[in-house]
Design a protein around this motif. Structure first.
Motif, PDB file in Angstrom:
ATOM      1  N   ALA A 199      28.715   8.269  -7.534  1.00 11.95           N
ATOM      2  CA  ALA A 199      27.575   8.926  -8.694  1.00 11.95           C
ATOM      3  C   ALA A 199      27.631   9.075  -9.320  1.00 11.95           C
ATOM      4  O   ALA A 199      26.953   9.166 -10.215  1.00 11.95           O
ATOM      5  CB  ALA A 199      28.581  10.526  -8.517  1.00 11.95           C
ATOM      6  N   ASN A 200      28.744   8.875 -10.653  1.00 13.86           N
ATOM      7  CA  ASN A 200      29.044   8.233 -12.167  1.00 13.86           C
ATOM      8  C   ASN A 200      28.218   6.417 -12.135  1.00 13.86           C
ATOM      9  O   ASN A 200      28.004   7.207 -13.666  1.00 13.86           O
ATOM     10  CB  ASN A 200      30.657   9.216 -12.331  1.00 13.86           C
ATOM     11  N   SER A 201      28.839   6.296 -11.869  1.00 12.10           N
ATOM     12  CA  SER A 201      28.231   4.196 -11.602  1.00 12.10           C
ATOM     13  C   SER A 201      26.414   4.363 -12.077  1.00 12.10           C
ATOM     14  O   SER A 201      26.108   3.393 -13.264  1.00 12.10           O
ATOM     15  CB  SER A 201      28.914   3.598 -11.081  1.00 12.10           C
ATOM     16  N   VAL A 202      25.602   5.007 -11.123  1.00 11.93           N
ATOM     17  CA  VAL A 202      25.031   5.121 -11.163  1.00 11.93           C
ATOM     18  C   VAL A 202      24.064   5.492 -12.312  1.00 11.93           C
ATOM     19  O   VAL A 202      23.382   5.393 -13.198  1.00 11.93           O
ATOM     20  CB  VAL A 202      23.994   5.962 -10.232  1.00 11.93           C
ATOM     21  N   GLY A 203      24.549   6.493 -12.886  1.00 11.27           N
ATOM     22  CA  GLY A 203      24.281   7.650 -14.314  1.00 11.27           C
ATOM     23  C   GLY A 203      25.004   6.244 -15.172  1.00 11.27           C
ATOM     24  O   GLY A 203      24.668   6.378 -16.440  1.00 11.27           O
TER      25      GLY A 203
ATOM     26  N   ASP B  80      22.167  10.659 -15.820  1.00  8.05           N
ATOM     27  CA  ASP B  80      23.677  10.184 -16.221  1.00  8.05           C
ATOM     28  C   ASP B  80      24.300  11.705 -16.031  1.00  8.05           C
ATOM     29  O   ASP B  80      25.578  11.723 -14.969  1.00  8.05           O
ATOM     30  CB  ASP B  80      23.535   9.543 -17.401  1.00  8.05           C
ATOM     31  N   GLY B  81      23.903  12.471 -16.926  1.00 14.96           N
ATOM     32  CA  GLY B  81      24.984  13.659 -17.137  1.00 14.96           C
ATOM     33  C   GLY B  81      24.992  14.253 -15.913  1.00 14.96           C
ATOM     34  O   GLY B  81      26.109  14.789 -15.092  1.00 14.96           O
ATOM     35  N   VAL B  82      24.243  15.243 -14.739  1.00  9.35           N
ATOM     36  CA  VAL B  82      24.298  14.946 -13.224  1.00  9.35           C
ATOM     37  C   VAL B  82      24.689  14.195 -12.509  1.00  9.35           C
ATOM     38  O   VAL B  82      25.959  14.886 -11.761  1.00  9.35           O
ATOM     39  CB  VAL B  82      23.091  15.780 -12.969  1.00  9.35           C
ATOM     40  N   GLY B  83      25.155  12.853 -12.447  1.00 10.92           N
ATOM     41  CA  GLY B  83      25.804  11.980 -11.610  1.00 10.92           C
ATOM     42  C   GLY B  83      27.466  12.940 -11.907  1.00 10.92           C
ATOM     43  O   GLY B  83      28.450  12.505 -10.903  1.00 10.92           O
ATOM     44  N   PHE B  84      28.004  13.434 -13.775  1.00 10.85           N
ATOM     45  CA  PHE B  84      29.580  13.278 -13.754  1.00 10.85           C
ATOM     46  C   PHE B  84      29.684  14.501 -13.228  1.00 10.85           C
ATOM     47  O   PHE B  84      30.266  14.787 -12.781  1.00 10.85           O
ATOM     48  CB  PHE B  84      29.492  12.685 -15.206  1.00 10.85           C
ATOM     49  N   VAL B  85      28.450  15.635 -12.961  1.00 15.29           N
ATOM     50  CA  VAL B  85      28.951  16.765 -12.693  1.00 15.29           C
ATOM     51  C   VAL B  85      29.409  16.458 -10.665  1.00 15.29           C
ATOM     52  O   VAL B  85      30.019  16.857 -10.033  1.00 15.29           O
ATOM     53  CB  VAL B  85      27.775  17.490 -12.092  1.00 15.29           C
ATOM     54  N   VAL B  86      28.648  15.251 -10.604  1.00 13.74           N
ATOM     55  CA  VAL B  86      28.383  15.318  -8.599  1.00 13.74           C
ATOM     56  C   VAL B  86      30.255  14.956  -8.516  1.00 13.74           C
ATOM     57  O   VAL B  86      30.991  15.322  -7.773  1.00 13.74           O
ATOM     58  CB  VAL B  86      27.369  14.662  -8.535  1.00 13.74           C
ATOM     59  N   CYS B  87      30.157  14.044  -9.448  1.00 15.70           N
ATOM     60  CA  CYS B  87      32.010  13.466  -9.510  1.00 15.70           C
ATOM     61  C   CYS B  87      32.496  13.813  -9.771  1.00 15.70           C
ATOM     62  O   CYS B  87      33.891  13.907  -8.692  1.00 15.70           O
ATOM     63  CB  CYS B  87      31.776  12.592 -10.906  1.00 15.70           C
ATOM     64  N   ALA B  88      32.423  15.529 -10.641  1.00 13.83           N
ATOM     65  CA  ALA B  88      33.772  16.205 -10.372  1.00 13.83           C
ATOM     66  C   ALA B  88      33.610  16.973  -9.192  1.00 13.83           C
ATOM     67  O   ALA B  88      34.857  16.884  -8.745  1.00 13.83           O
ATOM     68  CB  ALA B  88      33.532  17.018 -11.971  1.00 13.83           C
ATOM     69  N   LEU B  89      32.638  17.816  -9.070  1.00 12.27           N
ATOM     70  CA  LEU B  89      32.349  17.679  -7.376  1.00 12.27           C
ATOM     71  C   LEU B  89      33.428  16.953  -6.271  1.00 12.27           C
ATOM     72  O   LEU B  89      34.109  17.954  -5.147  1.00 12.27           O
ATOM     73  CB  LEU B  89      31.340  18.297  -6.821  1.00 12.27           C
ATOM     74  N   ILE B  90      33.383  16.026  -6.093  1.00  7.90           N
ATOM     75  CA  ILE B  90      33.527  15.529  -4.808  1.00  7.90           C
ATOM     76  C   ILE B  90      35.106  14.777  -5.376  1.00  7.90           C
ATOM     77  O   ILE B  90      35.877  15.189  -4.448  1.00  7.90           O
ATOM     78  CB  ILE B  90      33.311  13.502  -5.285  1.00  7.90           C
ATOM     79  N   LEU B  91      35.338  14.455  -6.642  1.00 11.96           N
ATOM     80  CA  LEU B  91      37.238  14.777  -7.235  1.00 11.96           C
ATOM     81  C   LEU B  91      37.859  15.827  -6.675  1.00 11.96           C
ATOM     82  O   LEU B  91      38.796  15.982  -6.741  1.00 11.96           O
ATOM     83  CB  LEU B  91      37.344  14.044  -8.495  1.00 11.96           C
ATOM     84  N   PHE B  92      36.999  16.841  -6.992  1.00  9.49           N
ATOM     85  CA  PHE B  92      37.718  18.605  -6.499  1.00  9.49           C
ATOM     86  C   PHE B  92      37.534  18.775  -5.386  1.00  9.49           C
ATOM     87  O   PHE B  92      38.947  19.186  -4.853  1.00  9.49           O
ATOM     88  CB  PHE B  92      37.175  19.230  -7.296  1.00  9.49           C
ATOM     89  N   ARG B  93      37.929  17.880  -4.069  1.00 11.53           N
ATOM     90  CA  ARG B  93      37.886  18.512  -2.391  1.00 11.53           C
ATOM     91  C   ARG B  93      38.978  17.142  -2.537  1.00 11.53           C
ATOM     92  O   ARG B  93      39.200  17.314  -1.361  1.00 11.53           O
ATOM     93  CB  ARG B  93      36.521  17.725  -2.279  1.00 11.53           C
ATOM     94  N   LEU B  94      39.781  16.212  -3.224  1.00 12.73           N
ATOM     95  CA  LEU B  94      40.295  15.517  -3.169  1.00 12.73           C
ATOM     96  C   LEU B  94      42.278  16.440  -2.814  1.00 12.73           C
ATOM     97  O   LEU B  94      41.853  17.461  -3.053  1.00 12.73           O
ATOM     98  CB  LEU B  94      40.950  14.347  -4.013  1.00 12.73           C
ATOM     99  N   PRO B  95      42.574  15.618  -1.802  1.00 18.45           N
ATOM    100  CA  PRO B  95      43.988  16.147  -2.027  1.00 18.45           C
ATOM    101  C   PRO B  95      44.617  16.689  -3.386  1.00 18.45           C
ATOM    102  O   PRO B  95      44.707  15.934  -3.997  1.00 18.45           O
ATOM    103  CB  PRO B  95      45.182  15.482  -0.943  1.00 18.45           C
ATOM    104  N   VAL B  96      44.908  17.690  -3.538  1.00 18.56           N
ATOM    105  CA  VAL B  96      46.014  17.634  -5.150  1.00 18.56           C
ATOM    106  C   VAL B  96      46.576  17.249  -4.839  1.00 18.56           C
ATOM    107  O   VAL B  96      47.854  17.146  -4.060  1.00 18.56           O
ATOM    108  CB  VAL B  96      46.319  19.486  -5.188  1.00 18.56           C
TER     109      VAL B  96
END
Length: 409
Positions: free
Chosen positions: A16-20, A169-185
């Motif tokens: 998501a963020n590397s495309v941006g 590019d900015g949207v790509g980092f938002v998507v990146c954040a959303l995906i990371l948030f779904r990982l285990p704590v």
């Protein structure tokens, strides 16, 4: 990869963020010059200042990820990067541009450290290098797609086109954040009974030495993006289109073979062996690059020699990456992975900052002898990594224990 594996999620976030990032690398310079109205000198100076600040910020931000939890830190830093990128759309003064660029570099360097700590918390030690190889392949795929999208903006060369792709590019980092948030704590590292320096990595001299040697080997990064293109047009008979072809060759090569190259690099001994081999292969590539200046080769002969040199450089790059990933984790205390990864990661901005000056002086100005000197430096750095890493391991005393177990979100 299993459908719901943490590595798959990390790869999706990376994509998501590397495309941006691919869009940004291709278009940002012309956007800042043609739309914002800055001079090339202003842009170059701001980039140097911003990445220098970002490199210094990586260590404390990595330490903060250890103390507060790497998942939350990764999400916040991804959102911070998105905000910095989106601010480029509205800045119109040099002061605002410099401030936004510093924020972007700081967030990027901190995100790199926090994501490494997050990976260490959700992937078992024996599988980390393989996981990083998959992420590197994904990174290259995303950069290639992003560069293609950026190329469309360059072709049309309009203000609206540049604004659109930077917004992507900015949207790509938002998507990146959303995906990371779904990982285990991954729980924060508990406070230790023994008092330690706040930024202990700066006092860990053997680890500092490993990082410096790795930064020397990372001079291969501006080699392909800057030195080789200048070498081709100033010292060889090869056609100019070869510059683009070699970049595509490198990108596709990493996508196809980085995972395979990382197999078997699962411990300190294998890592130092791989880095040593990478130094020898990079030396061979430098010798072949130097041979491309031969006057009797002709255009197609020069093309053949440069392709052979680029293939050797690709092999050395993948070996160096696989070995350095394992070293960076194996030699870091388990309770300080974030700050150690933050420090190890400073080799990248250092190589990008110092590399252009060093490589231009060595290769473009000095010519063939400069290639031989550079190759000898690669060989020496690769050979020195083994003894220095063993010293770092001995100084640490005991193997790093596992990080706290990840909890379900």
């Amino acid at each position: 990869m299993p459908p719901r594996s943490p590595v798959r999620a990390l790869a999706a976030a990376q994509l998501a963020n590397s495309v941006g990032d691919g869009v940004y690398y291709v278009t940002s310079a012309l956007y800042f010059i043609r739309v914002v109205g800055l001079s090339p000198t202003q842009v170059g100076l701001a980039l140097t200042v911003a990445w220098a600040v970002g490199a210094m910020a990586g260590v404390p931000l990595g330490a903060a990820a250890d103390r507060r939890g790497p998942r939350g830190a990764s999400v916040l830093l991804a959102l911070g990067t998105a905000a910095a990128v989106l601010s480029f759309l509205v800045v119109r003064s040099y002061a605002a541009f410099l401030l936004a660029l510093v924020a972007y570099a700081v967030a990027q360097c901190g995100l790199a450290a926090a994501r490494q700590a997050l990976l260490a918390g959700v992937v078992e030690p024996a599988r980390r290098t393989a996981a990083l190889a998959r992420l590197q392949s994904t990174l290259n795929a995303g950069l290639a797609v992003g560069a293609g999208i950026g190329g469309l903006a360059l072709q049309h060369d309009t203000r609206a086109g540049y604004l659109l792709v930077l917004a992507l590019d900015g949207v790509g980092f938002v998507v990146c954040a959303l995906i990371l948030f779904r990982l285990p704590v991954v729980p924060p590292v508990p406070a230790r009974a023994v008092k330690e320096p706040r930024l202990a990595v700066l006092r860990d001299r053997p680890y500092v030495a490993v990082t410096v040697l790795n930064a020397v080997l990372l001079l291969r990064m501006p080699l392909l993006s800057l030195a080789v293109p200048l070498w081709i047009v100033t010292h060889t008979a090869a056609p100019g289109w070869l510059v683009s072809a070699l970049f595509v060759l490198n990108t596709l090569g990493v996508m196809a073979f980085q995972v395979r190259m990382a197999r078997g690099v699962d411990g300190l001994r294998a890592a130092t062996r791989t880095v040593r081999r990478s130094g020898a292969v990079l030396l061979a590539s430098c010798v072949v690059f130097a041979a491309s200046a031969g006057g009797g080769l002709g255009p197609w002969g020069a093309v053949a020699v440069l392709v052979a040199a680029s293939v050797l450089q690709l092999v050395g790059e993948m070996q160096q990456s696989a070995g350095s990933w394992q070293l960076s984790f194996s030699l870091a205390p388990a309770h300080q992975v974030g700050q150690y990864q933050g420090f190890f990661g400073t080799g990248v901005p250092l190589a990008r900052t110092v590399g252009p000056l060093v490589l231009t002086a060595l290769l473009v100005t000095w010519g063939v002898p400069g290639w031989l000197v550079l190759g000898a430096v690669f060989l020496a750095a690769g050979a020195a990594m083994g003894p220095v890493a063993r010293r770092a391991e001995a100084a640490r005393g005991v193997p790093a224990t596992a990080l706290p177990t990840a909890a379900a979100p």
